[in-house]
Scaffold this motif. Structure first.
Motif, PDB file in Angstrom:
ATOM      1  N   ILE A 247     -39.344 -41.247  -9.805  1.00  0.00           N
ATOM      2  CA  ILE A 247     -38.478 -42.603 -10.081  1.00  0.00           C
ATOM      3  C   ILE A 247     -38.127 -43.030 -11.043  1.00  0.00           C
ATOM      4  O   ILE A 247     -37.473 -42.611 -12.119  1.00  0.00           O
ATOM      5  CB  ILE A 247     -38.539 -42.615  -8.892  1.00  0.00           C
ATOM      6  CG1 ILE A 247     -38.299 -42.157  -7.690  1.00  0.00           C
ATOM      7  CG2 ILE A 247     -37.199 -44.084  -9.461  1.00  0.00           C
ATOM      8  CD1 ILE A 247     -37.925 -43.568  -6.405  1.00  0.00           C
ATOM      9  N   ALA A 248     -39.514 -43.473 -11.256  1.00  0.00           N
ATOM     10  CA  ALA A 248     -39.643 -43.631 -13.159  1.00  0.00           C
ATOM     11  C   ALA A 248     -39.848 -43.046 -13.931  1.00  0.00           C
ATOM     12  O   ALA A 248     -39.084 -42.876 -14.802  1.00  0.00           O
ATOM     13  CB  ALA A 248     -41.006 -44.875 -12.775  1.00  0.00           C
ATOM     14  N   THR A 249     -40.291 -41.390 -13.632  1.00  0.00           N
ATOM     15  CA  THR A 249     -40.472 -40.551 -14.699  1.00  0.00           C
ATOM     16  C   THR A 249     -39.039 -39.681 -14.747  1.00  0.00           C
ATOM     17  O   THR A 249     -38.676 -39.688 -16.256  1.00  0.00           O
ATOM     18  CB  THR A 249     -41.342 -39.313 -14.007  1.00  0.00           C
ATOM     19  OG1 THR A 249     -42.809 -39.809 -14.678  1.00  0.00           O
ATOM     20  CG2 THR A 249     -41.230 -37.741 -15.412  1.00  0.00           C
ATOM     21  N   LEU A 250     -38.185 -39.837 -14.400  1.00  0.00           N
ATOM     22  CA  LEU A 250     -36.927 -38.854 -13.808  1.00  0.00           C
ATOM     23  C   LEU A 250     -35.551 -39.860 -14.999  1.00  0.00           C
ATOM     24  O   LEU A 250     -35.074 -39.984 -15.647  1.00  0.00           O
ATOM     25  CB  LEU A 250     -36.145 -39.607 -12.336  1.00  0.00           C
ATOM     26  CG  LEU A 250     -35.191 -38.894 -12.373  1.00  0.00           C
ATOM     27  CD1 LEU A 250     -35.825 -37.343 -12.331  1.00  0.00           C
ATOM     28  CD2 LEU A 250     -34.002 -39.257 -11.018  1.00  0.00           C
ATOM     29  N   ARG A 251     -35.819 -41.464 -14.702  1.00  0.00           N
ATOM     30  CA  ARG A 251     -35.532 -42.457 -14.839  1.00  0.00           C
ATOM     31  C   ARG A 251     -35.383 -42.624 -16.728  1.00  0.00           C
ATOM     32  O   ARG A 251     -34.414 -42.523 -17.795  1.00  0.00           O
ATOM     33  CB  ARG A 251     -35.557 -43.736 -14.959  1.00  0.00           C
ATOM     34  CG  ARG A 251     -35.178 -43.769 -13.754  1.00  0.00           C
ATOM     35  CD  ARG A 251     -35.181 -44.922 -12.843  1.00  0.00           C
ATOM     36  NE  ARG A 251     -34.204 -44.563 -11.710  1.00  0.00           N
ATOM     37  CZ  ARG A 251     -34.506 -45.530 -10.664  1.00  0.00           C
ATOM     38  NH1 ARG A 251     -35.208 -46.709 -10.684  1.00  0.00           N
ATOM     39  NH2 ARG A 251     -33.491 -45.664  -8.986  1.00  0.00           N
ATOM     40  N   ALA A 252     -37.203 -42.296 -17.014  1.00  0.00           N
ATOM     41  CA  ALA A 252     -37.120 -42.338 -18.484  1.00  0.00           C
ATOM     42  C   ALA A 252     -37.041 -40.917 -19.423  1.00  0.00           C
ATOM     43  O   ALA A 252     -36.502 -41.171 -20.517  1.00  0.00           O
ATOM     44  CB  ALA A 252     -38.594 -42.360 -18.366  1.00  0.00           C
ATOM     45  N   ASN A 253     -36.919 -40.143 -18.798  1.00  0.00           N
ATOM     46  CA  ASN A 253     -36.712 -38.907 -19.523  1.00  0.00           C
ATOM     47  C   ASN A 253     -34.958 -38.716 -19.163  1.00  0.00           C
ATOM     48  O   ASN A 253     -34.659 -37.660 -20.244  1.00  0.00           O
ATOM     49  CB  ASN A 253     -36.778 -37.464 -18.305  1.00  0.00           C
ATOM     50  CG  ASN A 253     -38.414 -37.887 -18.412  1.00  0.00           C
ATOM     51  OD1 ASN A 253     -39.386 -38.344 -19.735  1.00  0.00           O
ATOM     52  ND2 ASN A 253     -39.637 -36.447 -17.430  1.00  0.00           N
ATOM     53  N   TYR A 254     -34.042 -38.983 -18.473  1.00  0.00           N
ATOM     54  CA  TYR A 254     -32.714 -39.037 -18.504  1.00  0.00           C
ATOM     55  C   TYR A 254     -31.564 -40.260 -18.698  1.00  0.00           C
ATOM     56  O   TYR A 254     -30.360 -39.812 -18.980  1.00  0.00           O
ATOM     57  CB  TYR A 254     -32.516 -38.040 -17.004  1.00  0.00           C
ATOM     58  CG  TYR A 254     -32.860 -36.838 -16.707  1.00  0.00           C
ATOM     59  CD1 TYR A 254     -31.781 -36.211 -16.921  1.00  0.00           C
ATOM     60  CD2 TYR A 254     -34.007 -36.685 -16.097  1.00  0.00           C
ATOM     61  CE1 TYR A 254     -32.273 -34.500 -16.542  1.00  0.00           C
ATOM     62  CE2 TYR A 254     -34.441 -35.705 -15.845  1.00  0.00           C
ATOM     63  CZ  TYR A 254     -33.275 -33.840 -16.441  1.00  0.00           C
ATOM     64  OH  TYR A 254     -33.875 -32.817 -16.016  1.00  0.00           O
ATOM     65  N   LEU A 255     -32.354 -41.350 -19.013  1.00  0.00           N
ATOM     66  CA  LEU A 255     -31.389 -41.986 -19.587  1.00  0.00           C
ATOM     67  C   LEU A 255     -31.983 -42.462 -21.028  1.00  0.00           C
ATOM     68  O   LEU A 255     -32.958 -42.394 -21.713  1.00  0.00           O
ATOM     69  CB  LEU A 255     -31.923 -43.940 -19.036  1.00  0.00           C
ATOM     70  CG  LEU A 255     -30.923 -43.376 -17.400  1.00  0.00           C
ATOM     71  CD1 LEU A 255     -32.089 -45.094 -16.729  1.00  0.00           C
ATOM     72  CD2 LEU A 255     -29.488 -43.334 -17.143  1.00  0.00           C
ATOM     73  N   GLU A 256     -31.398 -43.223 -21.764  1.00  0.00           N
ATOM     74  CA  GLU A 256     -31.177 -43.325 -23.614  1.00  0.00           C
ATOM     75  C   GLU A 256     -31.078 -44.802 -23.116  1.00  0.00           C
ATOM     76  O   GLU A 256     -30.132 -45.130 -22.303  1.00  0.00           O
ATOM     77  CB  GLU A 256     -30.990 -43.012 -23.893  1.00  0.00           C
ATOM     78  CG  GLU A 256     -29.203 -42.341 -23.826  1.00  0.00           C
ATOM     79  CD  GLU A 256     -29.298 -41.626 -24.926  1.00  0.00           C
ATOM     80  OE1 GLU A 256     -29.599 -40.174 -25.881  1.00  0.00           O
ATOM     81  OE2 GLU A 256     -27.547 -41.154 -25.166  1.00  0.00           O
TER      82      GLU A 256
END
Length: 256
Positions: A247-256
Motif C-alpha cells: 500500500i505504501a509503494t502504491l501511494r508512493a508511485n501514484y501520488l505526487e
C-alpha cells in the motif's frame, strides 16, 4: 496526447484519466498512470498509437469471457491484456455477517449487486489484478487501464477502490463515478469538456437528476461495505492479500 480527464480517442468509450484528483493529505494522483474505460474493441489505429505513446502497459479486462471473445480489445503491442472478469459471483451469501450501516435506506435497484462486487471472492480477484498491475507498472510513464463494456458499473467500482486506496476524498470519488452519466449524455467533444469542467469545480449533488440519485445510492452502498470490512487499508490487506508495504509503494508511485 496530453493528459486530460476524458481522453480524446476516436473509438474510446468513456475513456478517462484518474490523474489530477487531490488526496486527503495534500497530494494529487499522478497523471498518465491509471485510466478507466469502457470497451476497447473499437479503438482505431491512431487511438492505439496514441495509447502506446501514452505508456499503456497493462489492460485489466473486467468483462466476462464471452464479452472478451466477442469483442476483443485492441491494444498497443507493448500492452499486456489481463483477463479479470468480475462476474459471476461465487457465493450467494457474501454479505452475511457484515455489519453494514447505510445512512440512506432508499437503495437503488442494483445496490446489492454493487455490495456483492466488494464482498464476493470472485470480483475480489479482479480488484487484486488491478492493484497488482499498478504495482508492476513501475516506470514513470507506464500506465494501467481497467475497463468493462460501458465503463460504468464494474469499472466504476474498480475506480472507487483505486481512488480510495490513493486517499482521494469520498466526495471527489463520487463525482468521478457520477461523471459517467453526464459524459454519455453530452453528445459531442465540446459538451464533454464543459461537463468535465463543471464536475471538477461544482457540487454535483446539487445537479443530480433522478438517475444520478439512484447511482448515488450505489456509491453509498459500496462505501458502507468497505467500512464494514474495516476501511480501505484493511480491505486491501485482508480481502485482497496485499501488505502494508504494498500500500505504501502504491501511494508512493501514484501520488505526487
Amino acid at each position: 496526447m496530453q493528459p486530460q480527464r476524458v481522453l480524446d480517442l476516436e473509438g474510446g468509450i468513456n475513456f478517462r484519466e484518474l490523474g489530477g484528483y487531490p488526496t486527503t493529505d495534500g497530494r494529487k494522483v499522478k497523471w498518465q498512470k491509471v485510466l478507466r474505460a469502457g470497451g476497447l474493441d473499437e479503438l482505431t489505429p491512431s487511438d492505439i498509437a496514441a495509447l502506446g505513446n501514452y505508456g499503456l502497459r497493462y489492460d485489466i479486462d473486467l468483462r466476462s469471457e464471452h464479452e472478451m471473445a466477442s469483442f476483443p480489445d485492441r491494444l498497443p503491442a507493448a500492452a499486456k491484456m489481463i483477463p479479470a472478469p468480475v462476474y459471476p459471483f461465487s457465493e450467494r451469501d457474501s454479505l452475511s455477517g457484515l455489519d453494514i450501516h447505510l445512512q440512506n435506506k432508499n437503495w437503488a435497484m442494483f445496490s446489492q449487486i454493487y455490495q456483492q462486487m466488494i464482498a464476493d471472492p470472485h470480483p475480489q480477484q479482479a480488484w487484486r489484478a488491478i492493484f497488482q498491475a499498478m504495482l508492476d507498472a513501475t516506470g514513470e510513464h507506464e500506465s494501467v487501464v481497467f475497463h468493462c463494456a460501458a465503463g460504468k458499473d464494474r469499472t466504476g467500482v474498480g475506480a472507487m477502490l483505486v481512488l480510495s486506496a490513493l486517499k482521494v476524498a469520498p466526495e471527489t470519488i463520487k463525482r468521478d463515478y457520477l461523471l459517467t452519466n453526464q459524459i454519455f449524455g453530452a453528445g459531442n467533444r465540446k459538451r464533454i469538456e464543459q461537463v468535465v469542467a463543471q464536475n471538477e469545480h461544482e457540487d454535483l449533488t446539487n445537479r443530480m437528476n433522478q438517475t444520478l440519485s439512484v447511482e448515488d445510492a450505489n456509491f453509498d452502498a459500496v462505501f458502507a461495505t468497505i467500512v464494514a470490512f474495516g476501511g480501505i487499508d484493511r480491505y486491501l490487506i485482508n480481502q485482497l492479500g496485499f501488505t502494508a508495504a504494498d500500500i505504501a509503494t502504491l501511494r508512493a508511485n501514484y501520488l505526487e
